[in-house]
Design a protein around this motif. Structure first.
Motif, PDB file in Angstrom:
ATOM      1  N   UNK A  70       0.428  -6.105  -8.268  1.00 15.83           N
ATOM      2  CA  UNK A  70      -0.114  -5.216  -7.088  1.00 15.83           C
ATOM      3  C   UNK A  70      -0.989  -5.705  -6.143  1.00 15.83           C
ATOM      4  N   UNK A  71      -0.808  -5.517  -4.757  1.00 15.83           N
ATOM      5  CA  UNK A  71      -1.599  -6.010  -3.781  1.00 15.83           C
ATOM      6  C   UNK A  71      -2.011  -5.121  -2.845  1.00 15.83           C
ATOM      7  N   UNK A  72      -2.218  -3.771  -3.251  1.00 21.36           N
ATOM      8  CA  UNK A  72      -2.550  -2.526  -2.320  1.00 21.36           C
ATOM      9  C   UNK A  72      -3.715  -2.064  -2.359  1.00 21.36           C
ATOM     10  N   UNK A  73      -4.605  -2.629  -3.128  1.00 21.08           N
ATOM     11  CA  UNK A  73      -6.063  -2.288  -3.443  1.00 21.08           C
ATOM     12  C   UNK A  73      -6.600  -2.646  -2.162  1.00 21.08           C
ATOM     13  N   UNK A  74      -7.231  -1.402  -1.499  1.00 23.93           N
ATOM     14  CA  UNK A  74      -7.997  -1.681  -0.131  1.00 23.93           C
ATOM     15  C   UNK A  74      -9.671  -1.461  -0.571  1.00 23.93           C
ATOM     16  N   UNK A  75      -9.876  -1.533  -1.748  1.00 25.23           N
ATOM     17  CA  UNK A  75     -11.183  -1.809  -2.116  1.00 25.23           C
ATOM     18  C   UNK A  75     -11.813  -0.417  -3.228  1.00 25.23           C
ATOM     19  N   UNK A  76     -10.955   0.519  -3.043  1.00 29.85           N
ATOM     20  CA  UNK A  76     -11.227   1.487  -3.964  1.00 29.85           C
ATOM     21  C   UNK A  76     -10.200   1.897  -4.880  1.00 29.85           C
ATOM     22  N   UNK A  77      -9.349   1.081  -5.450  1.00 27.65           N
ATOM     23  CA  UNK A  77      -8.309   1.172  -6.171  1.00 27.65           C
ATOM     24  C   UNK A  77      -7.196   2.709  -5.847  1.00 27.65           C
ATOM     25  N   UNK A  93      -5.126   9.130  -3.498  1.00 22.26           N
ATOM     26  CA  UNK A  93      -3.883   8.860  -3.414  1.00 22.26           C
ATOM     27  C   UNK A  93      -3.311   8.257  -1.954  1.00 22.26           C
ATOM     28  N   UNK A  94      -4.229   8.433  -0.863  1.00 22.45           N
ATOM     29  CA  UNK A  94      -3.795   7.759   0.459  1.00 22.45           C
ATOM     30  C   UNK A  94      -4.727   6.631   0.469  1.00 22.45           C
ATOM     31  N   UNK A  95      -5.446   6.242  -0.334  1.00 24.68           N
ATOM     32  CA  UNK A  95      -6.401   5.196  -0.224  1.00 24.68           C
ATOM     33  C   UNK A  95      -6.029   3.990  -0.733  1.00 24.68           C
ATOM     34  N   UNK A  96      -4.795   4.058  -1.160  1.00 22.71           N
ATOM     35  CA  UNK A  96      -4.306   2.395  -1.462  1.00 22.71           C
ATOM     36  C   UNK A  96      -2.790   2.280  -0.858  1.00 22.71           C
ATOM     37  N   UNK A  97      -2.431   0.887  -0.768  1.00 24.27           N
ATOM     38  CA  UNK A  97      -1.106   0.579  -0.115  1.00 24.27           C
ATOM     39  C   UNK A  97      -0.259   0.424  -1.413  1.00 24.27           C
ATOM     40  N   UNK A  98       0.917   0.696  -1.193  1.00 24.68           N
ATOM     41  CA  UNK A  98       2.153   0.676  -1.956  1.00 24.68           C
ATOM     42  C   UNK A  98       2.947  -0.918  -1.931  1.00 24.68           C
ATOM     43  N   UNK A 134       9.747 -18.823  -4.527  1.00 29.38           N
ATOM     44  CA  UNK A 134       8.794 -18.519  -3.451  1.00 29.38           C
ATOM     45  C   UNK A 134       8.353 -16.923  -3.850  1.00 29.38           C
ATOM     46  N   UNK A 135       7.413 -16.630  -3.433  1.00 26.27           N
ATOM     47  CA  UNK A 135       6.635 -15.216  -3.796  1.00 26.27           C
ATOM     48  C   UNK A 135       7.505 -14.441  -2.675  1.00 26.27           C
ATOM     49  N   UNK A 136       7.924 -12.949  -3.297  1.00 32.15           N
ATOM     50  CA  UNK A 136       8.551 -11.966  -2.440  1.00 32.15           C
ATOM     51  C   UNK A 136       7.441 -10.858  -2.522  1.00 32.15           C
ATOM     52  N   UNK A 137       7.126 -10.728  -1.009  1.00 32.47           N
ATOM     53  CA  UNK A 137       6.066  -9.407  -0.815  1.00 32.47           C
ATOM     54  C   UNK A 137       6.947  -8.275  -0.678  1.00 32.47           C
ATOM     55  N   UNK A 187       9.659   3.662   2.470  1.00 33.05           N
ATOM     56  CA  UNK A 187       8.943   4.283   3.562  1.00 33.05           C
ATOM     57  C   UNK A 187       8.893   5.647   3.385  1.00 33.05           C
ATOM     58  N   UNK A 188       9.874   6.320   2.800  1.00 30.52           N
ATOM     59  CA  UNK A 188       9.877   7.837   2.602  1.00 30.52           C
ATOM     60  C   UNK A 188       8.713   8.113   1.695  1.00 30.52           C
ATOM     61  N   UNK A 189       8.252   7.217   0.861  1.00 32.77           N
ATOM     62  CA  UNK A 189       7.132   7.307  -0.033  1.00 32.77           C
ATOM     63  C   UNK A 189       5.796   6.553   0.492  1.00 32.77           C
ATOM     64  N   UNK A 190       5.480   6.302   1.641  1.00 31.61           N
ATOM     65  CA  UNK A 190       4.462   5.781   2.099  1.00 31.61           C
ATOM     66  C   UNK A 190       4.438   4.236   2.159  1.00 31.61           C
ATOM     67  N   UNK A 191       5.683   3.588   2.118  1.00 33.74           N
ATOM     68  CA  UNK A 191       5.704   2.114   1.773  1.00 33.74           C
ATOM     69  C   UNK A 191       5.763   1.531   3.383  1.00 33.74           C
ATOM     70  N   UNK A 192       5.673   0.256   3.259  1.00 32.06           N
ATOM     71  CA  UNK A 192       5.741  -0.533   4.559  1.00 32.06           C
ATOM     72  C   UNK A 192       7.156  -0.767   4.894  1.00 32.06           C
ATOM     73  N   UNK A 193       7.784  -0.327   6.061  1.00 31.92           N
ATOM     74  CA  UNK A 193       9.474  -0.532   6.119  1.00 31.92           C
ATOM     75  C   UNK A 193       9.709  -1.883   6.569  1.00 31.92           C
ATOM     76  N   UNK A 194       8.847  -2.842   6.833  1.00 34.03           N
ATOM     77  CA  UNK A 194       8.989  -4.204   7.090  1.00 34.03           C
ATOM     78  C   UNK A 194       9.322  -4.953   5.841  1.00 34.03           C
TER      79      UNK A 194
END
Length: 156
Positions: free
Chosen positions: A13-20, A24-29, A39-42, A47-54
């Motif tokens: 998990x790479x979505x910790x913005x500092x507060x874990x 609920x809206x304080x972290x990235x999915x 190679x690492x796959x990010x 996106x329907x659940x708050x994810x990055x569409x890219x």
């Protein structure tokens, strides 16, 4: 006698913005798929659940794994049958549904391969191979939803 094949990866998990997950809206999915020597796959959530569409999401990965597994077995079985495949691309469509409580699942998938074959190919035989693939493909044999095939052929 069956033979087991181990597969491994690491999900980080790479979505910790500092507060874990304090809010609920304080972290990235977002997360990384790390497979030894590859190679690492990010990735991110749908996106329907708050994810990055890219970034790829689990549903993208499942559908692409299903399509790729089908393609690789199709190429193998076509070669064994004497059918010369010169090009292969697929635009699969997976249909998911979400229950009122938020639980989701795939209900079906349709693979839509466009296959370039040598002129004079027996297209009925080429098409029949799609139905043989399901007997071998790890991914297709592991999912519980129906898979349809709508192949088109171009003689080259």
């Amino acid at each position: 006698m069956t033979k087991e094949h181990p597969y491994t990866c690491q999900i980080v998990w790479t979505g910790n913005r500092g507060e874990g997950t304090r809010r609920y809206r304080g972290y990235d999915r977002t997360w990384d798929i790390r497979t030894p020597g590859k190679p690492v796959i990010q990735c991110s959530n749908d996106p329907l659940l708050g994810g990055n569409p890219a970034l790829p999401n689990p549903e993208d990965l499942l559908l692409s794994a299903l399509s790729a597994c089908h393609m690789l077995w199709y190429l193998h079985l076509a070669s064994a049958a004497g059918i010369v495949v010169q090009a292969y691309s697929d635009d699969p469509v997976g249909i998911g549904e979400t229950a009122p409580d938020g639980a989701g699942r795939f209900v079906r998938a349709t693979l839509k391969p466009r296959i370039g074959v040598a002129a004079g190919t027996d297209l009925d035989r080429a098409d029949a191979i799609h139905h043989e693939v399901h007997r071998y493909c790890f991914i297709a044999r592991s999912v519980s939803f129906p898979i349809a095939y709508e192949a088109t052929y171009v003689e080259t």
